[in-house]
Scaffold this motif. Structure first.
Motif, PDB file in Angstrom:
ATOM      1  N   SER A 187     -20.485  -7.226  14.365  1.00  0.00           N
ATOM      2  CA  SER A 187     -19.390  -6.793  13.497  1.00  0.00           C
ATOM      3  C   SER A 187     -18.112  -7.555  13.809  1.00  0.00           C
ATOM      4  CB  SER A 187     -19.150  -5.291  13.673  1.00  0.00           C
ATOM      5  OG  SER A 187     -18.050  -4.871  12.898  1.00  0.00           O
ATOM      6  N   ASN A 188     -17.476  -8.060  12.762  1.00  0.00           N
ATOM      7  CA  ASN A 188     -16.234  -8.816  12.901  1.00  0.00           C
ATOM      8  C   ASN A 188     -15.315  -8.381  11.766  1.00  0.00           C
ATOM      9  OD1 ASN A 188     -14.228 -10.616  13.463  1.00  0.00           O
ATOM     10  ND2 ASN A 188     -15.464 -12.457  13.190  1.00  0.00           N
ATOM     11  N   PRO A 189     -14.471  -7.373  11.996  1.00  0.00           N
ATOM     12  CA  PRO A 189     -13.644  -6.832  10.909  1.00  0.00           C
ATOM     13  C   PRO A 189     -12.850  -7.918  10.193  1.00  0.00           C
ATOM     14  CG  PRO A 189     -13.485  -5.458  12.858  1.00  0.00           C
ATOM     15  CD  PRO A 189     -14.231  -6.688  13.275  1.00  0.00           C
ATOM     16  N   MET A 190     -12.805  -7.819   8.871  1.00  0.00           N
ATOM     17  CA  MET A 190     -12.110  -8.803   8.045  1.00  0.00           C
ATOM     18  C   MET A 190     -11.006  -8.138   7.240  1.00  0.00           C
ATOM     19  SD  MET A 190     -15.102 -11.074   6.263  1.00  0.00           S
ATOM     20  CE  MET A 190     -16.429 -11.849   7.165  1.00  0.00           C
ATOM     21  N   SER A 191      -9.964  -8.898   6.968  1.00  0.00           N
ATOM     22  CA  SER A 191      -8.980  -8.476   5.979  1.00  0.00           C
ATOM     23  C   SER A 191      -9.624  -8.590   4.601  1.00  0.00           C
ATOM     24  CB  SER A 191      -7.744  -9.367   6.042  1.00  0.00           C
ATOM     25  OG  SER A 191      -8.082 -10.694   5.635  1.00  0.00           O
ATOM     26  N   PHE A 192      -8.997  -7.972   3.601  1.00  0.00           N
ATOM     27  CA  PHE A 192      -9.560  -8.089   2.254  1.00  0.00           C
ATOM     28  C   PHE A 192      -9.604  -9.545   1.810  1.00  0.00           C
ATOM     29  CE2 PHE A 192      -8.963  -8.515  -2.331  1.00  0.00           C
ATOM     30  CZ  PHE A 192     -10.110  -7.873  -2.781  1.00  0.00           C
ATOM     31  N   ALA A 193      -8.555 -10.303   2.102  1.00  0.00           N
ATOM     32  CA  ALA A 193      -8.515 -11.707   1.673  1.00  0.00           C
ATOM     33  C   ALA A 193      -9.644 -12.508   2.317  1.00  0.00           C
ATOM     34  CB  ALA A 193      -7.162 -12.321   2.020  1.00  0.00           C
ATOM     35  N   ALA A 194      -9.887 -12.278   3.610  1.00  0.00           N
ATOM     36  CA  ALA A 194     -10.964 -12.999   4.295  1.00  0.00           C
ATOM     37  C   ALA A 194     -12.327 -12.584   3.754  1.00  0.00           C
ATOM     38  CB  ALA A 194     -10.885 -12.742   5.797  1.00  0.00           C
ATOM     39  N   TRP A 195     -12.482 -11.298   3.479  1.00  0.00           N
ATOM     40  CA  TRP A 195     -13.745 -10.802   2.912  1.00  0.00           C
ATOM     41  C   TRP A 195     -13.992 -11.405   1.535  1.00  0.00           C
ATOM     42  CZ3 TRP A 195     -14.546  -7.801  -1.510  1.00  0.00           C
ATOM     43  CH2 TRP A 195     -15.825  -7.246  -1.656  1.00  0.00           C
ATOM     44  N   ALA A 196     -12.963 -11.430   0.692  1.00  0.00           N
ATOM     45  CA  ALA A 196     -13.106 -11.985  -0.656  1.00  0.00           C
ATOM     46  C   ALA A 196     -13.509 -13.453  -0.597  1.00  0.00           C
ATOM     47  CB  ALA A 196     -11.799 -11.819  -1.432  1.00  0.00           C
ATOM     48  N   LYS A 197     -12.946 -14.175   0.358  1.00  0.00           N
ATOM     49  CA  LYS A 197     -13.317 -15.582   0.517  1.00  0.00           C
ATOM     50  C   LYS A 197     -14.751 -15.705   1.007  1.00  0.00           C
ATOM     51  CE  LYS A 197     -12.164 -19.685   3.219  1.00  0.00           C
ATOM     52  NZ  LYS A 197     -11.280 -20.238   4.273  1.00  0.00           N
ATOM     53  N   ARG A 198     -15.117 -14.921   2.015  1.00  0.00           N
ATOM     54  CA  ARG A 198     -16.477 -14.966   2.555  1.00  0.00           C
ATOM     55  C   ARG A 198     -17.508 -14.638   1.479  1.00  0.00           C
ATOM     56  NH1 ARG A 198     -20.991 -14.423   2.842  1.00  0.00           N
ATOM     57  NH2 ARG A 198     -22.387 -13.800   4.531  1.00  0.00           N
ATOM     58  N   MET A 199     -17.166 -13.727   0.573  1.00  0.00           N
ATOM     59  CA  MET A 199     -18.106 -13.285  -0.448  1.00  0.00           C
ATOM     60  C   MET A 199     -17.987 -14.078  -1.752  1.00  0.00           C
ATOM     61  SD  MET A 199     -19.718 -11.137   1.294  1.00  0.00           S
ATOM     62  CE  MET A 199     -20.833 -10.604   0.006  1.00  0.00           C
ATOM     63  N   SER A 200     -17.248 -15.187  -1.711  1.00  0.00           N
ATOM     64  CA  SER A 200     -17.143 -16.096  -2.870  1.00  0.00           C
ATOM     65  C   SER A 200     -16.647 -15.383  -4.123  1.00  0.00           C
ATOM     66  CB  SER A 200     -18.505 -16.755  -3.149  1.00  0.00           C
ATOM     67  OG  SER A 200     -19.003 -17.412  -2.014  1.00  0.00           O
ATOM     68  N   LEU A 201     -15.723 -14.440  -3.931  1.00  0.00           N
ATOM     69  CA  LEU A 201     -15.329 -13.559  -5.029  1.00  0.00           C
ATOM     70  C   LEU A 201     -14.680 -14.305  -6.190  1.00  0.00           C
ATOM     71  CD1 LEU A 201     -15.721 -10.506  -5.236  1.00  0.00           C
ATOM     72  CD2 LEU A 201     -13.346 -10.207  -4.595  1.00  0.00           C
ATOM     73  N   ASN A 202     -13.992 -15.387  -5.898  1.00  0.00           N
ATOM     74  CA  ASN A 202     -13.265 -16.104  -6.951  1.00  0.00           C
ATOM     75  C   ASN A 202     -13.861 -17.477  -7.216  1.00  0.00           C
ATOM     76  OD1 ASN A 202     -11.222 -14.015  -7.267  1.00  0.00           O
ATOM     77  ND2 ASN A 202     -10.477 -14.660  -5.256  1.00  0.00           N
ATOM     78  N   THR A 203     -15.184 -17.576  -7.108  1.00  0.00           N
ATOM     79  CA  THR A 203     -15.859 -18.850  -7.331  1.00  0.00           C
ATOM     80  C   THR A 203     -16.935 -18.688  -8.402  1.00  0.00           C
ATOM     81  OG1 THR A 203     -17.651 -18.521  -5.729  1.00  0.00           O
ATOM     82  CG2 THR A 203     -15.537 -19.337  -4.870  1.00  0.00           C
TER      83      THR A 203
END
Length: 306
Positions: A187-203
Protein backbone atom coordinates in the motif's frame (compact mmCIF):
# COMPACT_ATOMS: atom_id res chain seq x y z
CA UNK A 1 30.12 9.17 -22.32
CA UNK A 2 32.37 6.16 -22.91
CA UNK A 3 32.74 3.22 -20.55
CA UNK A 4 35.08 0.42 -21.61
CA UNK A 5 33.96 -0.77 -25.03
CA UNK A 6 30.56 0.93 -25.03
CA UNK A 7 29.24 4.48 -24.99
CA UNK A 8 26.22 6.07 -23.36
CA UNK A 9 24.01 9.02 -24.22
CA UNK A 10 20.41 10.00 -23.66
CA UNK A 11 17.83 8.77 -26.15
CA UNK A 12 16.14 10.95 -28.78
CA UNK A 13 13.01 10.47 -30.87
CA UNK A 14 15.29 9.24 -33.66
CA UNK A 15 15.96 6.18 -31.47
CA UNK A 16 12.27 5.31 -31.16
CA UNK A 17 12.26 2.38 -33.59
CA UNK A 18 15.38 0.62 -32.30
CA UNK A 19 14.42 1.08 -28.65
CA UNK A 20 10.89 -0.15 -29.30
CA UNK A 21 12.21 -3.26 -31.07
CA UNK A 22 14.51 -3.96 -28.12
CA UNK A 23 11.59 -3.58 -25.70
CA UNK A 24 9.44 -5.96 -27.75
CA UNK A 25 12.21 -8.58 -27.86
CA UNK A 26 12.62 -8.48 -24.08
CA UNK A 27 8.85 -8.37 -23.45
CA UNK A 28 8.35 -11.47 -25.61
CA UNK A 29 11.18 -13.31 -23.86
CA UNK A 30 9.87 -12.32 -20.42
CA UNK A 31 6.10 -12.30 -20.91
CA UNK A 32 5.32 -13.82 -24.29
CA UNK A 33 3.93 -10.60 -25.76
CA UNK A 34 4.61 -6.88 -26.18
CA UNK A 35 3.38 -4.49 -23.51
CA UNK A 36 2.75 -1.43 -25.65
CA UNK A 37 2.66 -0.17 -29.22
CA UNK A 38 5.28 2.03 -30.81
CA UNK A 39 2.81 4.91 -30.64
CA UNK A 40 2.35 4.18 -26.96
CA UNK A 41 6.10 4.50 -26.46
CA UNK A 42 6.13 7.75 -28.42
CA UNK A 43 3.40 9.14 -26.16
CA UNK A 44 5.35 8.11 -23.07
CA UNK A 45 8.49 9.81 -24.35
CA UNK A 46 6.55 12.99 -25.11
CA UNK A 47 4.63 13.08 -21.81
CA UNK A 48 4.93 16.41 -19.94
CA UNK A 49 6.58 14.82 -16.89
CA UNK A 50 9.16 12.81 -18.86
CA UNK A 51 12.38 14.20 -20.31
CA UNK A 52 14.54 12.04 -22.58
CA UNK A 53 17.59 14.12 -21.64
CA UNK A 54 17.03 13.58 -17.90
CA UNK A 55 15.22 10.27 -17.64
CA UNK A 56 16.75 8.03 -20.33
CA UNK A 57 20.08 6.47 -21.24
CA UNK A 58 20.97 4.37 -24.27
CA UNK A 59 24.12 2.28 -24.79
CA UNK A 60 25.93 1.48 -28.03
CA UNK A 61 29.00 -0.56 -28.86
CA UNK A 62 32.08 1.06 -30.39
CA UNK A 63 30.63 -0.07 -33.74
CA UNK A 64 27.35 1.75 -32.95
CA UNK A 65 25.33 -1.40 -32.31
CA UNK A 66 22.54 -1.01 -29.74
CA UNK A 67 23.42 -2.71 -26.44
CA UNK A 68 20.76 -1.47 -24.05
CA UNK A 69 18.29 1.16 -22.94
CA UNK A 70 17.11 2.28 -19.51
CA UNK A 71 14.73 4.91 -18.22
CA UNK A 72 13.30 6.21 -14.99
CA UNK A 73 9.71 7.36 -15.09
CA UNK A 74 8.14 9.69 -12.48
CA UNK A 75 5.60 7.72 -10.47
CA UNK A 76 5.00 9.54 -7.16
CA UNK A 77 6.74 12.52 -5.61
CA UNK A 78 10.37 11.44 -5.07
CA UNK A 79 9.64 8.06 -6.64
CA UNK A 80 10.54 6.71 -10.08
CA UNK A 81 9.83 3.47 -11.91
CA UNK A 82 13.04 2.02 -13.41
CA UNK A 83 13.05 0.01 -16.63
CA UNK A 84 16.04 -1.79 -18.13
CA UNK A 85 16.27 -3.44 -21.56
CA UNK A 86 19.38 -5.23 -22.82
CA UNK A 87 20.48 -7.17 -25.87
CA UNK A 88 22.18 -10.53 -25.43
CA UNK A 89 25.90 -9.85 -25.50
CA UNK A 90 28.94 -10.60 -23.31
CA UNK A 91 29.00 -7.08 -21.87
CA UNK A 92 25.29 -6.91 -20.98
CA UNK A 93 25.89 -7.12 -17.22
CA UNK A 94 28.35 -4.22 -17.27
CA UNK A 95 26.13 -2.26 -19.67
CA UNK A 96 23.11 -2.71 -17.42
CA UNK A 97 24.95 -1.59 -14.30
CA UNK A 98 26.36 1.46 -16.08
CA UNK A 99 22.97 2.47 -17.47
CA UNK A 100 21.42 2.31 -14.00
CA UNK A 101 24.30 4.23 -12.42
CA UNK A 102 24.11 6.94 -15.06
CA UNK A 103 20.37 7.44 -14.49
CA UNK A 104 20.93 7.84 -10.75
CA UNK A 105 23.45 10.65 -11.21
CA UNK A 106 21.99 13.94 -10.06
CA UNK A 107 18.92 12.49 -8.35
CA UNK A 108 18.30 14.06 -4.93
CA UNK A 109 18.72 12.10 -1.72
CA UNK A 110 15.73 10.03 -0.58
CA UNK A 111 14.57 9.47 -4.16
CA UNK A 112 13.14 5.96 -4.40
CA UNK A 113 13.65 3.83 -7.50
CA UNK A 114 11.36 0.84 -8.08
CA UNK A 115 11.85 -1.83 -10.76
CA UNK A 116 9.49 -4.58 -11.84
CA UNK A 117 11.49 -7.55 -13.17
CA UNK A 118 10.14 -10.71 -14.78
CA UNK A 119 10.72 -13.89 -12.81
CA UNK A 120 12.18 -15.35 -16.02
CA UNK A 121 14.80 -12.62 -16.39
CA UNK A 122 17.57 -13.81 -14.07
CA UNK A 123 20.12 -11.51 -15.72
CA UNK A 124 18.20 -8.33 -14.94
CA UNK A 125 17.45 -9.52 -11.42
CA UNK A 126 21.17 -9.98 -10.84
CA UNK A 127 21.97 -6.57 -12.33
CA UNK A 128 19.49 -4.77 -10.09
CA UNK A 129 20.76 -6.66 -7.03
CA UNK A 130 24.38 -5.82 -7.89
CA UNK A 131 23.36 -2.17 -8.36
CA UNK A 132 22.08 -1.87 -4.79
CA UNK A 133 18.41 -2.63 -5.33
CA UNK A 134 16.78 -4.77 -2.65
CA UNK A 135 14.35 -7.51 -3.60
CA UNK A 136 10.79 -7.05 -2.37
CA UNK A 137 7.41 -8.59 -3.12
CA UNK A 138 6.72 -11.22 -5.76
CA UNK A 139 3.62 -10.76 -7.91
CA UNK A 140 1.64 -13.29 -9.91
CA UNK A 141 0.24 -12.51 -13.34
CA UNK A 142 -3.01 -14.46 -13.52
CA UNK A 143 -5.12 -15.06 -16.60
CA UNK A 144 -8.36 -16.53 -17.86
CA UNK A 145 -9.20 -17.44 -21.46
CA UNK A 146 -12.94 -17.74 -21.86
CA UNK A 147 -14.35 -20.27 -24.29
CA UNK A 148 -17.88 -19.33 -23.26
CA UNK A 149 -19.66 -16.58 -21.38
CA UNK A 150 -18.67 -16.48 -17.68
CA UNK A 151 -21.19 -17.29 -14.93
CA UNK A 152 -23.60 -14.51 -14.05
CA UNK A 153 -22.48 -12.75 -10.86
CA UNK A 154 -24.48 -13.15 -7.67
CA UNK A 155 -24.79 -9.90 -5.73
CA UNK A 156 -25.58 -9.69 -2.01
CA UNK A 157 -28.92 -8.17 -1.06
CA UNK A 158 -29.04 -4.44 -1.62
CA UNK A 159 -25.81 -4.28 -3.64
CA UNK A 160 -25.82 -3.54 -7.35
CA UNK A 161 -23.30 -2.59 -10.01
CA UNK A 162 -23.11 0.29 -12.45
CA UNK A 163 -20.50 1.78 -14.77
CA UNK A 164 -18.40 4.78 -13.80
CA UNK A 165 -19.89 8.16 -14.72
CA UNK A 166 -17.26 10.77 -15.69
CA UNK A 167 -17.43 14.13 -13.88
CA UNK A 168 -19.45 12.48 -11.13
CA UNK A 169 -17.74 9.40 -9.71
CA UNK A 170 -14.07 10.39 -9.60
CA UNK A 171 -13.85 11.22 -5.90
CA UNK A 172 -15.99 8.30 -4.70
CA UNK A 173 -14.06 5.85 -6.86
CA UNK A 174 -10.73 7.25 -5.65
CA UNK A 175 -11.81 7.03 -2.01
CA UNK A 176 -13.01 3.44 -2.34
CA UNK A 177 -9.96 2.30 -4.30
CA UNK A 178 -7.64 3.89 -1.74
CA UNK A 179 -9.57 2.40 1.20
CA UNK A 180 -9.51 -1.07 -0.35
CA UNK A 181 -5.77 -0.76 -1.03
CA UNK A 182 -4.82 -0.14 2.59
CA UNK A 183 -4.70 -3.87 3.33
CA UNK A 184 -2.28 -4.58 0.50
CA UNK A 185 1.28 -5.36 1.54
CA UNK A 186 2.53 -2.72 -0.88
CA UNK A 187 0.00 0.00 0.00
CA UNK A 188 1.26 3.43 -1.01
CA UNK A 189 -1.33 6.15 -0.30
CA UNK A 190 -1.84 8.55 -3.21
CA UNK A 191 -3.27 12.01 -3.57
CA UNK A 192 -6.21 12.28 -5.93
CA UNK A 193 -3.99 13.88 -8.59
CA UNK A 194 -1.43 11.06 -8.36
CA UNK A 195 -4.18 8.43 -8.45
CA UNK A 196 -5.81 10.03 -11.50
CA UNK A 197 -2.47 10.00 -13.29
CA UNK A 198 -1.72 6.40 -12.29
CA UNK A 199 -5.16 5.33 -13.54
CA UNK A 200 -4.81 7.18 -16.88
CA UNK A 201 -7.97 9.12 -16.09
CA UNK A 202 -7.36 11.87 -18.63
CA UNK A 203 -5.91 9.81 -21.46
CA UNK A 204 -7.24 7.93 -24.48
CA UNK A 205 -6.50 4.68 -22.65
CA UNK A 206 -9.28 5.40 -20.15
CA UNK A 207 -12.66 3.85 -21.03
CA UNK A 208 -15.31 4.61 -18.38
CA UNK A 209 -17.53 1.82 -19.70
CA UNK A 210 -14.94 -0.66 -18.38
CA UNK A 211 -14.91 0.78 -14.85
CA UNK A 212 -17.51 -0.81 -12.57
CA UNK A 213 -18.74 0.36 -9.18
CA UNK A 214 -20.46 -1.91 -6.67
CA UNK A 215 -22.90 0.25 -4.73
CA UNK A 216 -25.14 -0.06 -1.71
CA UNK A 217 -27.69 2.71 -2.15
CA UNK A 218 -25.45 5.74 -2.85
CA UNK A 219 -22.29 4.32 -1.26
CA UNK A 220 -19.54 2.89 -3.47
CA UNK A 221 -18.40 -0.26 -1.64
CA UNK A 222 -16.21 -1.89 -4.29
CA UNK A 223 -14.56 -1.15 -7.63
CA UNK A 224 -13.25 -2.99 -10.66
CA UNK A 225 -11.18 -0.59 -12.78
CA UNK A 226 -10.30 -2.17 -16.09
CA UNK A 227 -8.56 -1.45 -19.38
CA UNK A 228 -8.40 -3.01 -22.82
CA UNK A 229 -4.91 -3.73 -24.18
CA UNK A 230 -5.25 -3.63 -27.98
CA UNK A 231 -1.65 -4.74 -28.55
CA UNK A 232 -2.52 -8.15 -27.09
CA UNK A 233 -6.31 -8.17 -27.55
CA UNK A 234 -6.47 -8.66 -23.80
CA UNK A 235 -8.50 -7.26 -20.93
CA UNK A 236 -6.73 -5.98 -17.83
CA UNK A 237 -8.28 -5.95 -14.36
CA UNK A 238 -6.08 -3.13 -13.13
CA UNK A 239 -7.60 -2.44 -9.70
CA UNK A 240 -10.14 -4.67 -7.96
CA UNK A 241 -11.05 -3.85 -4.39
CA UNK A 242 -13.80 -3.94 -1.78
CA UNK A 243 -14.02 -1.82 1.35
CA UNK A 244 -13.00 -3.83 4.42
CA UNK A 245 -16.43 -3.63 6.09
CA UNK A 246 -18.06 -5.14 2.98
CA UNK A 247 -15.72 -8.08 2.44
CA UNK A 248 -16.74 -11.69 2.80
CA UNK A 249 -20.06 -11.20 0.99
CA UNK A 250 -19.03 -12.19 -2.54
CA UNK A 251 -18.71 -8.65 -3.90
CA UNK A 252 -15.15 -9.15 -5.16
CA UNK A 253 -16.09 -12.30 -7.07
CA UNK A 254 -19.21 -10.63 -8.48
CA UNK A 255 -17.19 -7.63 -9.69
CA UNK A 256 -14.66 -9.96 -11.28
CA UNK A 257 -17.33 -11.98 -13.10
CA UNK A 258 -19.11 -8.80 -14.19
CA UNK A 259 -15.82 -7.54 -15.66
CA UNK A 260 -15.21 -10.85 -17.43
CA UNK A 261 -18.68 -10.64 -18.97
CA UNK A 262 -18.07 -7.08 -20.18
CA UNK A 263 -14.89 -8.12 -21.97
CA UNK A 264 -16.50 -11.28 -23.37
CA UNK A 265 -19.38 -9.22 -24.78
CA UNK A 266 -16.78 -7.21 -26.72
CA UNK A 267 -15.19 -10.34 -28.12
CA UNK A 268 -12.21 -10.18 -25.75
CA UNK A 269 -11.65 -13.71 -24.45
CA UNK A 270 -8.39 -13.27 -22.52
CA UNK A 271 -8.26 -11.25 -19.28
CA UNK A 272 -5.28 -10.74 -16.97
CA UNK A 273 -4.44 -9.17 -13.63
CA UNK A 274 -1.47 -9.05 -11.28
CA UNK A 275 -1.58 -9.77 -7.56
CA UNK A 276 0.82 -9.96 -4.63
CA UNK A 277 1.64 -13.65 -4.10
CA UNK A 278 1.47 -13.07 -0.34
CA UNK A 279 -1.75 -11.04 -0.45
CA UNK A 280 -3.07 -10.27 3.03
CA UNK A 281 -6.61 -10.79 1.75
CA UNK A 282 -5.72 -14.09 0.00
CA UNK A 283 -6.73 -12.58 -3.34
CA UNK A 284 -5.07 -15.30 -5.50
CA UNK A 285 -7.53 -17.84 -4.09
CA UNK A 286 -10.46 -15.64 -5.15
CA UNK A 287 -9.07 -15.35 -8.67
CA UNK A 288 -8.52 -19.10 -8.90
CA UNK A 289 -12.13 -19.60 -7.81
CA UNK A 290 -13.14 -17.40 -10.76
CA UNK A 291 -11.19 -19.63 -13.16
CA UNK A 292 -7.90 -17.74 -13.41
CA UNK A 293 -4.46 -19.35 -13.25
CA UNK A 294 -0.89 -18.08 -12.89
CA UNK A 295 0.98 -17.61 -16.17
CA UNK A 296 3.94 -15.51 -15.04
CA UNK A 297 5.64 -13.93 -12.04
CA UNK A 298 7.55 -10.73 -11.53
CA UNK A 299 9.57 -9.35 -8.65
CA UNK A 300 9.89 -5.86 -7.23
CA UNK A 301 13.35 -4.38 -6.66
CA UNK A 302 13.81 -1.01 -4.97
CA UNK A 303 16.56 1.39 -4.01
CA UNK A 304 16.65 4.69 -2.14
CA UNK A 305 19.27 7.22 -3.20
CA UNK A 306 21.41 8.23 -0.22
Amino acid sequence: MREGKFKLRWATLLDLDIVYNLMVQQNIADLGHALLSIEGLRERWQAPDFSLSEHSQIAFSAADQLLGYAEIRPYHPNQFSTQLYLTSNPSSFAVGQRLLKSLEAGLPSDTQLIARVSGKNERNQQIFAASGYGRGLTFLIMEIEMAEAPPAPVWPAGVGVRPFTPNQDEQATYATDEAASRDKGYSNPMSFAAWAKRMSLNTERFDPTLWFLACYEEEVVGVSLNFYLPENDCGLIDHLGVRRSWRGRGIGLALLQHSFAAFFARGVKKVQLSVDSGSLTNAPRLYEKAGMHTVQTYRIYSKTIS
